[in-house]
Motif scaffolding. Structure first.
Motif, PDB file in Angstrom:
ATOM      1  N   PRO A 124       0.827  -1.208   0.000  1.00 11.94           N
ATOM      2  CA  PRO A 124       0.000   0.000   0.000  1.00 11.94           C
ATOM      3  C   PRO A 124       0.864   1.261   0.000  1.00 11.94           C
ATOM      4  N   GLU A 125       0.326   2.300  -0.601  1.00 14.18           N
ATOM      5  CA  GLU A 125       1.057   3.555  -0.664  1.00 14.18           C
ATOM      6  C   GLU A 125       0.408   4.634   0.187  1.00 14.18           C
ATOM      7  N   SER A 126      -0.659   4.286   0.896  1.00 11.70           N
ATOM      8  CA  SER A 126      -1.412   5.283   1.660  1.00 11.70           C
ATOM      9  C   SER A 126      -0.986   5.328   3.133  1.00 11.70           C
ATOM     10  N   TYR A 127       0.304   5.201   3.412  1.00  6.71           N
ATOM     11  CA  TYR A 127       0.784   5.285   4.784  1.00  6.71           C
ATOM     12  C   TYR A 127       0.604   6.707   5.289  1.00  6.71           C
ATOM     13  N   ARG A 128       0.151   6.830   6.529  1.00 11.75           N
ATOM     14  CA  ARG A 128       0.001   8.130   7.168  1.00 11.75           C
ATOM     15  C   ARG A 128       0.230   7.948   8.653  1.00 11.75           C
ATOM     16  N   LEU A 129       0.425   9.036   9.377  1.00  8.84           N
ATOM     17  CA  LEU A 129       0.592   8.949  10.824  1.00  8.84           C
ATOM     18  C   LEU A 129      -0.753   8.632  11.462  1.00  8.84           C
ATOM     19  N   VAL A 130      -0.758   7.628  12.323  1.00  8.70           N
ATOM     20  CA  VAL A 130      -1.973   7.178  13.003  1.00  8.70           C
ATOM     21  C   VAL A 130      -1.664   7.051  14.489  1.00  8.70           C
ATOM     22  N   ALA A 131      -2.619   7.468  15.325  1.00  8.11           N
ATOM     23  CA  ALA A 131      -2.479   7.329  16.774  1.00  8.11           C
ATOM     24  C   ALA A 131      -3.127   6.014  17.202  1.00  8.11           C
TER      25      ALA A 131
ATOM     26  N   THR B  97      -9.816   3.846   9.842  1.00  5.34           N
ATOM     27  CA  THR B  97     -10.574   4.207  11.027  1.00  5.34           C
ATOM     28  C   THR B  97     -11.385   5.463  10.763  1.00  5.34           C
ATOM     29  N   LYS B  98     -12.503   5.594  11.469  1.00  2.70           N
ATOM     30  CA  LYS B  98     -13.352   6.772  11.323  1.00  2.70           C
ATOM     31  C   LYS B  98     -13.157   7.744  12.491  1.00  2.70           C
ATOM     32  N   GLU B  99     -12.537   7.282  13.566  1.00  2.00           N
ATOM     33  CA  GLU B  99     -12.335   8.120  14.744  1.00  2.00           C
ATOM     34  C   GLU B  99     -11.033   8.905  14.635  1.00  2.00           C
ATOM     35  N   THR B 100     -10.997  10.049  15.334  1.00  3.32           N
ATOM     36  CA  THR B 100      -9.781  10.866  15.364  1.00  3.32           C
ATOM     37  C   THR B 100      -9.490  11.276  16.793  1.00  3.32           C
ATOM     38  N   ILE B 101      -8.266  11.712  17.036  1.00  2.00           N
ATOM     39  CA  ILE B 101      -7.848  12.199  18.340  1.00  2.00           C
ATOM     40  C   ILE B 101      -6.902  13.367  18.108  1.00  2.00           C
ATOM     41  N   GLU B 102      -6.975  14.361  18.992  1.00  7.20           N
ATOM     42  CA  GLU B 102      -6.084  15.505  18.878  1.00  7.20           C
ATOM     43  C   GLU B 102      -4.967  15.378  19.908  1.00  7.20           C
ATOM     44  N   ILE B 103      -3.731  15.454  19.420  1.00  9.53           N
ATOM     45  CA  ILE B 103      -2.559  15.361  20.281  1.00  9.53           C
ATOM     46  C   ILE B 103      -1.661  16.541  19.958  1.00  9.53           C
TER      47      ILE B 103
ATOM     48  N   GLY C 189      -2.313  19.605  19.495  1.00 11.63           N
ATOM     49  CA  GLY C 189      -2.847  20.480  18.464  1.00 11.63           C
ATOM     50  C   GLY C 189      -2.933  19.876  17.076  1.00 11.63           C
ATOM     51  N   VAL C 190      -2.541  18.617  16.914  1.00  7.45           N
ATOM     52  CA  VAL C 190      -2.593  17.938  15.615  1.00  7.45           C
ATOM     53  C   VAL C 190      -3.628  16.819  15.700  1.00  7.45           C
ATOM     54  N   GLU C 191      -4.478  16.705  14.684  1.00  9.00           N
ATOM     55  CA  GLU C 191      -5.504  15.667  14.668  1.00  9.00           C
ATOM     56  C   GLU C 191      -5.004  14.449  13.893  1.00  9.00           C
ATOM     57  N   TYR C 192      -5.116  13.279  14.525  1.00  5.75           N
ATOM     58  CA  TYR C 192      -4.662  12.025  13.930  1.00  5.75           C
ATOM     59  C   TYR C 192      -5.825  11.042  13.850  1.00  5.75           C
ATOM     60  N   PRO C 193      -5.830  10.137  12.873  1.00  5.63           N
ATOM     61  CA  PRO C 193      -6.787   9.024  12.904  1.00  5.63           C
ATOM     62  C   PRO C 193      -6.488   8.173  14.140  1.00  5.63           C
ATOM     63  N   LEU C 194      -7.530   7.617  14.764  1.00  7.70           N
ATOM     64  CA  LEU C 194      -7.366   6.870  16.018  1.00  7.70           C
ATOM     65  C   LEU C 194      -7.741   5.408  15.841  1.00  7.70           C
ATOM     66  N   VAL C 195      -6.849   4.524  16.272  1.00  8.14           N
ATOM     67  CA  VAL C 195      -7.117   3.090  16.333  1.00  8.14           C
ATOM     68  C   VAL C 195      -7.052   2.688  17.798  1.00  8.14           C
ATOM     69  N   LYS C 196      -8.139   2.083  18.304  1.00 10.35           N
ATOM     70  CA  LYS C 196      -8.192   1.667  19.706  1.00 10.35           C
ATOM     71  C   LYS C 196      -7.720   0.225  19.835  1.00 10.35           C
ATOM     72  N   LEU C 197      -6.857  -0.013  20.830  1.00  7.13           N
ATOM     73  CA  LEU C 197      -6.316  -1.347  21.099  1.00  7.13           C
ATOM     74  C   LEU C 197      -6.763  -1.817  22.473  1.00  7.13           C
ATOM     75  N   GLU C 198      -6.980  -3.111  22.631  1.00  6.14           N
ATOM     76  CA  GLU C 198      -7.297  -3.653  23.948  1.00  6.14           C
ATOM     77  C   GLU C 198      -6.036  -3.854  24.767  1.00  6.14           C
ATOM     78  N   ILE C 199      -4.935  -4.160  24.098  1.00  5.49           N
ATOM     79  CA  ILE C 199      -3.689  -4.423  24.796  1.00  5.49           C
ATOM     80  C   ILE C 199      -2.531  -4.006  23.889  1.00  5.49           C
ATOM     81  N   SER C 200      -1.476  -3.491  24.471  1.00  7.45           N
ATOM     82  CA  SER C 200      -0.301  -3.082  23.693  1.00  7.45           C
ATOM     83  C   SER C 200       0.952  -3.410  24.497  1.00  7.45           C
TER      84      SER C 200
END
Length: 89
Positions: A7-14, A32-38, A40-51
């Protein structure tokens, strides 16, 4: 290496660990459809149960499993289904 298969659509994701609220940012193609602001910058958000910040292997905090208690509980639960020994006539 084959061309055109990556894939060529790599982007920064939180990525957010929901068990301890740890957030880390990395490049990803995760959808992902969710976003988070860190900061002052808004990133797409992926939620994990464990990391890596909450997994016992990485933290060194292992949970002790009561194996003997679990076996006894199993035996007690299914003792009523035990067949009576056959008697020879």
């Amino acid at each position: 290496m084959k061309t055109g298969i990556h894939p060529e659509s790599y982007r920064l994701v939180a990525f957010k660990d929901m068990s301890n609220d740890d957030v880390f940012i990395t490049k990803s193609t995760a959808d992902t459809k969710e976003t988070i602001e860190i900061e002052g910058v808004e990133y797409p958000l992926v939620k994990l149960e464990i990391s890596r910040t909450s997994h016992p292997y990485y933290t060194g905090k292992h949970k002790l499993v009561d194996t003997a208690g679990r076996i006894d509980k199993f035996k007690n639960k299914y003792a009523k289904f035990k067949k009576a020994p056959k008697t020879e006539e």
